[in-house]
Design an enzyme around this catalytic site. Sequence first.
Site: not given
Lengths: 367, 395
Positions: B127-128, B130, B162, B245, B378
Amino acid sequence: MQFGLSESQEFLKDSARKFFAGECPSAEMRRLMETDTAYDAALWAKLTDQGYTGIIFAEEYGGVGLGKVELMLLMEEAGRALLPGPFFSTVVLAGSVLDAVASPAHKKKYLAPICRGEARATVAILEAGASWNPRDVQLTAANGKLTGEKLFVSDAAVANFILVVAKNGVFIVDARAPGLKISPMSAMDLTRKLYVVEFKDTPAELLGPTTNLPRALDIAAAALAAELVGGMQRTLDTTVEYAKTRKQFGKPIGMFQSVQHQCADMYLETESSRSAVYYAGYALEENTPDAATSVSIAKMYASDAGRTVGNRGIQIHGGMGFTWENDVHLYYRRAKASENAFGDATFHRERIAQLVIDTPTTAHAAR
Amino acid sequence: MDLKLTAEETSFQEELRSWLATNAPKDWADWREKPLEESYPYLRAWQRKLHEGRWAAVSWPKEYGGRSATLMQQSLFWEEMARVEAPPMANSLGLGLIGPTIIACGTEAQKKRFIPKILSAEEIWCQGFSEPNAGSDLAGLQTEAKLDGDRYIVNGQKVWTSYGWVGDWCELVVRTDSTAAKHKGLTALLVDMKSPGVEVRPLRQMTGESEFNELFFRDVKVPVENVLGKVNDGWNVAMSTLMYERGSYGARLQLTFNRYISRLIELARTTMRNGRPASEDPLIRQKLAQCSAEIEIMRFNQMRAFSRITATGVPGPEGSIQKIFWSELNQRLQQIAQELLGSYGQLLAGDPHAIDKGIWSYAYLRTRGNTIEAGTSEVQRNIIGHFVLGLPRSY
């Protein structure tokens, strides 16, 4: 498997919320809190009409026969309204103790009038040592009479009879009995009054042994945790509302992350307490092997959360939160009293440790 | 409110149990300590076996090879897998996140092309999302894709990927319109990792291992038919992936946490403190009880959330409390482990004095990442503040 409320449970919760909002709005709650006993006969009659005074008790005693989850929902809504007076003492506490320890004949005599709204009652547990562990009780009845002192007895002044936890059983004392003296204690929560109850050769009738007392105290502890959840929800709601409308630096303060994140934590603590309370209600109702553990989990978590939610709520209200006129401190006072009552978080963590560490057959090992 | 299993739940559980009784591998313990590179073929074989029994993706619709399992059944699935200490599945992102997104947003051709090989672990997915300059502010990502005839030309860099090292395919979110508002100019692409111009580098993390990769894209060509969802609708596609997720994590963690606390209680009984077992020390007892209670509350929260999602059909923003709850709890749990183990807590795997093969020093470091990965605490608090409580956006 379904953890949500059923339609009838949603209905009960909803109608309780509307009932308390209508019959016990903030102004009425404040009026009662300023009285000596916080008891109002007219309000009591209305609670009775709703069936609340007999909510979990068998129909043969005039009760409604609902379950412990329903009791949690009712107490949550009572907590949201900060219901003053002897409802918890009478119905939840004395009612559950009678239900657990008394004979059918005694239940007819004492529990039935509670269900019918004709009697108020309370349970005297704590002594000078202020320990919530029933094993620390020293007071002992002799020849059908009690001599000694109980402290922190809630709503004793409006009780028609007082249940007394003694070393050798649970006894019942009529409010008019000779040698009984009830004097107010001056305490933080103004909506639930506390008293010193003194006995001097006071006639006391044995209800039964203390064997089944822990279960009644568990119901009371879980119900108080439920009440705390309602108080937390009210504090959260009013705090979020305030954060949306109060402006500083030209913006609603709820826009600042330091405020927003505290509100998020209040939400997390309130919801987590609620999950724990509902589970405890379910476990008590179904008598699951982890019922006692789950009550301690709920009371432990809600005791701490009630305080921290109150802290954050007052903090976000700023100067307004520190004024007498804002209700948030009244919930904060109740939260402190309820945090301690029937064992605070430290007390219940130790009980969890006994149940989970010392006897590893319950809770985690059970699954 | 009824926490007893329904007839369907019981039969699901029984079917799975009997399948696992004959099919669950018995030798996973010999493999689990080995580096992932070495055990990966083993994990692929295990997933293939699960797929043959139609157990690889129970949550997927039946027509795509799943069992249309309810959330409760999914949770029973993970409970059983943990009970028999089954190995993880090789293609966990494909099964858990990307497959469901393709089923929800993909074309018929894409579903036909990709779904079967996700299930069989023939094609591993990564998964691309970030980037070095787009973490919490994912919509600020800069990897760009320019349309060139019937293909896109992709340039940029991704990080924290990952399974990048073993990935055959990647769900890549790129910027296709740099003039649009930042959420509006994104597109999701399905990218063949063997395409010329894709470079994968290991990212060494503070635990010393490399669970994640950095991906570099230099003039990588992606055919237009590999757009997932609509062009410039990549934000919504990405959000639907992230929803999966946040949804699937909790059920599995519950069991890990139960194992941790049971082991800690055991350790407390055998660790001496001030001349008596630590399990008799009031402070240690308080801390273990607090954690043990919070693990239960995590389970109650989860069950309530499942019932709510089952009733309403959508996982709401309330899921953020689960993320905050488990990640912070896991850190407290590891801190207690450290207190119990004292000097032994610092020993790494391989040290002859290490307790439990050094898992506690590893877990202490690894859980530090828990409040960062999958949406920082956050960001989760922002989500609760804005989307649940209705407070004005702070950014």
